[in-house]
Design a protein around this motif. Structure first.
Motif, PDB file in Angstrom:
ATOM      1  N   GLU A   1      37.285  25.189  24.127  1.00  5.83           N
ATOM      2  CA  GLU A   1      36.309  25.341  22.878  1.00  5.83           C
ATOM      3  C   GLU A   1      34.962  24.788  23.080  1.00  5.83           C
ATOM      4  O   GLU A   1      34.043  25.209  22.148  1.00  5.83           O
ATOM      5  CB  GLU A   1      37.031  24.657  21.732  1.00  5.83           C
ATOM      6  CG  GLU A   1      37.049  22.996  21.766  1.00  5.83           C
ATOM      7  CD  GLU A   1      38.188  22.424  22.424  1.00  5.83           C
ATOM      8  OE1 GLU A   1      38.546  22.737  23.643  1.00  5.83           O
ATOM      9  OE2 GLU A   1      38.495  21.252  22.092  1.00  5.83           O
ATOM     10  N   ASN A   2      34.466  24.155  24.073  1.00  2.00           N
ATOM     11  CA  ASN A   2      33.193  23.525  24.107  1.00  2.00           C
ATOM     12  C   ASN A   2      32.362  24.292  25.451  1.00  2.00           C
ATOM     13  O   ASN A   2      31.551  23.998  25.713  1.00  2.00           O
ATOM     14  CB  ASN A   2      33.114  22.184  24.474  1.00  2.00           C
ATOM     15  CG  ASN A   2      34.040  21.379  23.436  1.00  2.00           C
ATOM     16  OD1 ASN A   2      33.518  21.867  22.326  1.00  2.00           O
ATOM     17  ND2 ASN A   2      34.602  20.252  23.879  1.00  2.00           N
ATOM     18  N   LEU A   3      33.197  25.323  25.934  1.00  2.00           N
ATOM     19  CA  LEU A   3      32.361  26.027  27.123  1.00  2.00           C
ATOM     20  C   LEU A   3      31.876  27.261  26.700  1.00  2.00           C
ATOM     21  O   LEU A   3      32.310  27.847  25.498  1.00  2.00           O
ATOM     22  CB  LEU A   3      33.301  26.381  28.050  1.00  2.00           C
ATOM     23  CG  LEU A   3      33.807  25.059  28.919  1.00  2.00           C
ATOM     24  CD1 LEU A   3      35.118  25.469  29.810  1.00  2.00           C
ATOM     25  CD2 LEU A   3      32.631  24.387  29.727  1.00  2.00           C
ATOM     26  N   PRO A   4      30.929  27.908  27.452  1.00  2.00           N
ATOM     27  CA  PRO A   4      30.446  29.409  27.122  1.00  2.00           C
ATOM     28  C   PRO A   4      31.583  30.245  27.415  1.00  2.00           C
ATOM     29  O   PRO A   4      32.480  30.123  28.294  1.00  2.00           O
ATOM     30  CB  PRO A   4      29.456  29.654  28.073  1.00  2.00           C
ATOM     31  CG  PRO A   4      29.660  28.414  29.267  1.00  2.00           C
ATOM     32  CD  PRO A   4      30.405  27.501  28.531  1.00  2.00           C
ATOM     33  N   GLY A   5      31.631  31.561  26.459  1.00  2.00           N
ATOM     34  CA  GLY A   5      32.318  32.537  26.778  1.00  2.00           C
ATOM     35  C   GLY A   5      32.067  33.816  26.253  1.00  2.00           C
ATOM     36  O   GLY A   5      30.711  34.141  25.881  1.00  2.00           O
TER      37      GLY A   5
ATOM     38  N   LEU B   1      38.999  37.465  25.416  1.00  2.00           N
ATOM     39  CA  LEU B   1      38.152  36.277  25.709  1.00  2.00           C
ATOM     40  C   LEU B   1      38.355  36.041  26.833  1.00  2.00           C
ATOM     41  O   LEU B   1      39.103  36.021  27.710  1.00  2.00           O
ATOM     42  CB  LEU B   1      38.709  34.989  24.738  1.00  2.00           C
ATOM     43  CG  LEU B   1      38.182  33.909  24.898  1.00  2.00           C
ATOM     44  CD1 LEU B   1      36.568  33.816  24.185  1.00  2.00           C
ATOM     45  CD2 LEU B   1      38.955  32.686  24.334  1.00  2.00           C
ATOM     46  N   LEU B   2      36.902  35.732  27.606  1.00  2.00           N
ATOM     47  CA  LEU B   2      36.600  35.161  28.801  1.00  2.00           C
ATOM     48  C   LEU B   2      35.775  33.985  28.564  1.00  2.00           C
ATOM     49  O   LEU B   2      34.771  33.806  28.045  1.00  2.00           O
ATOM     50  CB  LEU B   2      36.099  36.188  29.599  1.00  2.00           C
ATOM     51  CG  LEU B   2      35.940  35.732  31.169  1.00  2.00           C
ATOM     52  CD1 LEU B   2      35.569  37.049  32.029  1.00  2.00           C
ATOM     53  CD2 LEU B   2      34.663  34.929  31.450  1.00  2.00           C
ATOM     54  N   ILE B   3      36.462  32.748  29.046  1.00  2.00           N
ATOM     55  CA  ILE B   3      35.748  31.573  29.057  1.00  2.00           C
ATOM     56  C   ILE B   3      35.401  30.977  30.506  1.00  2.00           C
ATOM     57  O   ILE B   3      36.161  31.173  31.423  1.00  2.00           O
ATOM     58  CB  ILE B   3      36.697  30.409  28.539  1.00  2.00           C
ATOM     59  CG1 ILE B   3      37.176  30.438  27.114  1.00  2.00           C
ATOM     60  CG2 ILE B   3      35.988  28.966  28.553  1.00  2.00           C
ATOM     61  CD1 ILE B   3      36.100  30.512  26.017  1.00  2.00           C
TER      62      ILE B   3
ATOM     63  N   VAL C   1      30.144  34.234  23.005  1.00  2.00           N
ATOM     64  CA  VAL C   1      30.893  33.263  21.929  1.00  2.00           C
ATOM     65  C   VAL C   1      29.728  32.432  21.170  1.00  2.00           C
ATOM     66  O   VAL C   1      28.841  32.130  21.719  1.00  2.00           O
ATOM     67  CB  VAL C   1      31.548  32.279  22.644  1.00  2.00           C
ATOM     68  CG1 VAL C   1      32.249  30.884  22.088  1.00  2.00           C
ATOM     69  CG2 VAL C   1      32.991  32.851  23.359  1.00  2.00           C
ATOM     70  N   ASN C   2      30.072  32.452  19.970  1.00  2.00           N
ATOM     71  CA  ASN C   2      28.988  31.741  19.236  1.00  2.00           C
ATOM     72  C   ASN C   2      30.101  30.705  18.195  1.00  2.00           C
ATOM     73  O   ASN C   2      31.301  30.359  18.354  1.00  2.00           O
ATOM     74  CB  ASN C   2      28.183  32.416  18.261  1.00  2.00           C
ATOM     75  CG  ASN C   2      28.917  33.245  17.260  1.00  2.00           C
ATOM     76  OD1 ASN C   2      29.884  32.556  16.651  1.00  2.00           O
ATOM     77  ND2 ASN C   2      28.683  34.347  17.159  1.00  2.00           N
ATOM     78  N   GLU C   3      29.465  29.746  17.722  1.00  2.00           N
ATOM     79  CA  GLU C   3      29.899  28.761  16.823  1.00  2.00           C
ATOM     80  C   GLU C   3      31.197  29.182  16.107  1.00  2.00           C
ATOM     81  O   GLU C   3      32.199  28.595  15.663  1.00  2.00           O
ATOM     82  CB  GLU C   3      29.118  27.864  15.994  1.00  2.00           C
ATOM     83  CG  GLU C   3      28.555  26.696  16.632  1.00  2.00           C
ATOM     84  CD  GLU C   3      29.466  25.715  17.098  1.00  2.00           C
ATOM     85  OE1 GLU C   3      30.310  25.052  16.302  1.00  2.00           O
ATOM     86  OE2 GLU C   3      29.476  25.260  18.608  1.00  2.00           O
ATOM     87  N   ASN C   4      31.034  30.363  15.208  1.00  2.00           N
ATOM     88  CA  ASN C   4      32.089  30.876  14.281  1.00  2.00           C
ATOM     89  C   ASN C   4      33.160  31.342  15.001  1.00  2.00           C
ATOM     90  O   ASN C   4      34.329  31.688  14.486  1.00  2.00           O
ATOM     91  CB  ASN C   4      31.427  32.208  13.725  1.00  2.00           C
ATOM     92  CG  ASN C   4      30.337  31.979  12.915  1.00  2.00           C
ATOM     93  OD1 ASN C   4      30.135  30.633  12.272  1.00  2.00           O
ATOM     94  ND2 ASN C   4      29.145  32.739  12.703  1.00  2.00           N
ATOM     95  N   ASP C   5      33.248  31.277  16.171  1.00  2.00           N
ATOM     96  CA  ASP C   5      34.396  31.897  16.888  1.00  2.00           C
ATOM     97  C   ASP C   5      35.480  30.723  17.256  1.00  2.00           C
ATOM     98  O   ASP C   5      36.570  30.577  17.812  1.00  2.00           O
ATOM     99  CB  ASP C   5      34.101  32.527  18.520  1.00  2.00           C
ATOM    100  CG  ASP C   5      33.130  33.716  18.159  1.00  2.00           C
ATOM    101  OD1 ASP C   5      33.482  34.583  17.299  1.00  2.00           O
ATOM    102  OD2 ASP C   5      32.282  33.945  19.031  1.00  2.00           O
ATOM    103  N   LYS C   6      34.976  29.677  17.068  1.00  2.00           N
ATOM    104  CA  LYS C   6      35.845  28.468  17.783  1.00  2.00           C
ATOM    105  C   LYS C   6      36.984  28.274  17.098  1.00  2.00           C
ATOM    106  O   LYS C   6      38.099  27.896  17.865  1.00  2.00           O
ATOM    107  CB  LYS C   6      34.841  27.041  17.173  1.00  2.00           C
ATOM    108  CG  LYS C   6      34.882  25.931  18.300  1.00  2.00           C
ATOM    109  CD  LYS C   6      33.936  24.944  18.002  1.00  2.00           C
ATOM    110  CE  LYS C   6      33.879  24.309  19.315  1.00  2.00           C
ATOM    111  NZ  LYS C   6      32.575  23.200  19.150  1.00  2.00           N
TER     112      LYS C   6
END
Ligand SMILES: CC(C)(COP(=O)(O)OP(=O)(O)OC[C@H]1O[C@@H](n2cnc3c(N)ncnc32)[C@H](O)[C@@H]1OP(=O)(O)O)[C@@H](O)C(=O)NCCC(=O)NCCS
Length: 161
Positions: free
Chosen positions: A40-44, A56-58, A9-14
């Motif tokens: 929205e603030n965790l890695p994924g 999506l997996l968080i 996940v990167n910032e553009n995915d938020k």
């Protein structure tokens, strides 16, 4: 169908993540064992096909334990969930994690099957745990899959060598 890829996940995915979590889990907040996770603030990990996000997996790593906080496949039955789990296992092994664990709820028989088919074992059953989750997340619906009342948390884990 194996023409999708998995990336972090990167910032553009938020924006997309926030919308998906609201659609699938009633909000971006996921509660497990009485802890609020702001997804929205965790890695994924994200599955991508033709530039479109389809899974999506968080996750959250703490004390060499990797917790899957949420997992969603937007095209079921073609290997997206499995690929996300496989990538999670690789990342966890690289990070020296001892285990991967996940909380699901009593209504989610599909998830119980899915994780057990992939080597996860039921570790614990927390009766009525959702009562506490509802205090922290009032938007959590009363009924879940197949109209079954969402009541208990079930912990599954996969030990890593
Ligand atoms: C649970 C969930 C993530 C599974 O995702 P998925 O993408 O459907 O998973 P897969 O496609 O990898 O596997 C599902 C089945 O399809 C089969 N499958 C995978 N690739 C396939 C292919 N190319 N052709 C035919 N079948 C295939 C798998 O064998 C699997 O069956 P199995 O469990 O008997 O092995 C998905 O159902 C979901 O999003 N559920 C709602 C959210 C949820 O409950 N999440 C889990 C709680 S955190």
């Amino acid at each position: 169908m194996n023409d999708f890829t998995i990336r972090e996940v990167n910032e553009n995915d938020k924006k997309w993540i926030i919308q998906l979590m609201e659609d699938e889990w009633a909000s971006t907040r996921i509660i497990t064992r009485g802890i609020v996770h702001n997804t929205e603030n965790l890695p994924g990990l994200i599955a991508i096909q033709n530039k479109k996000r389809i899974g999506l997996l968080i996750y959250n790593v703490k004390d060499y334990d990797c917790e899957i906080i949420s997992l969603n496949s937007l095209i079921k039955g073609v290997g997206i969930g499995s690929a996300l789990i496989q990538k999670m296992i690789e990342i966890s092994i690289k990070g020296d994690c001892k285990r991967i664990w996940v909380i699901t709820t009593n209504d989610n028989t599909e998830a119980l099957r899915f994780y057990q088919m992939r080597g996860f074992k039921i570790k614990a059953f927390y009766i009525d745990a959702i009562k506490k989750s509802r205090q922290l997340k009032p938007e959590l619906p009363l009924l879940g899959i197949d109209g079954i009342e969402i009541r208990d948390e079930i912990e599954l884990e996969k030990e890593l060598k």
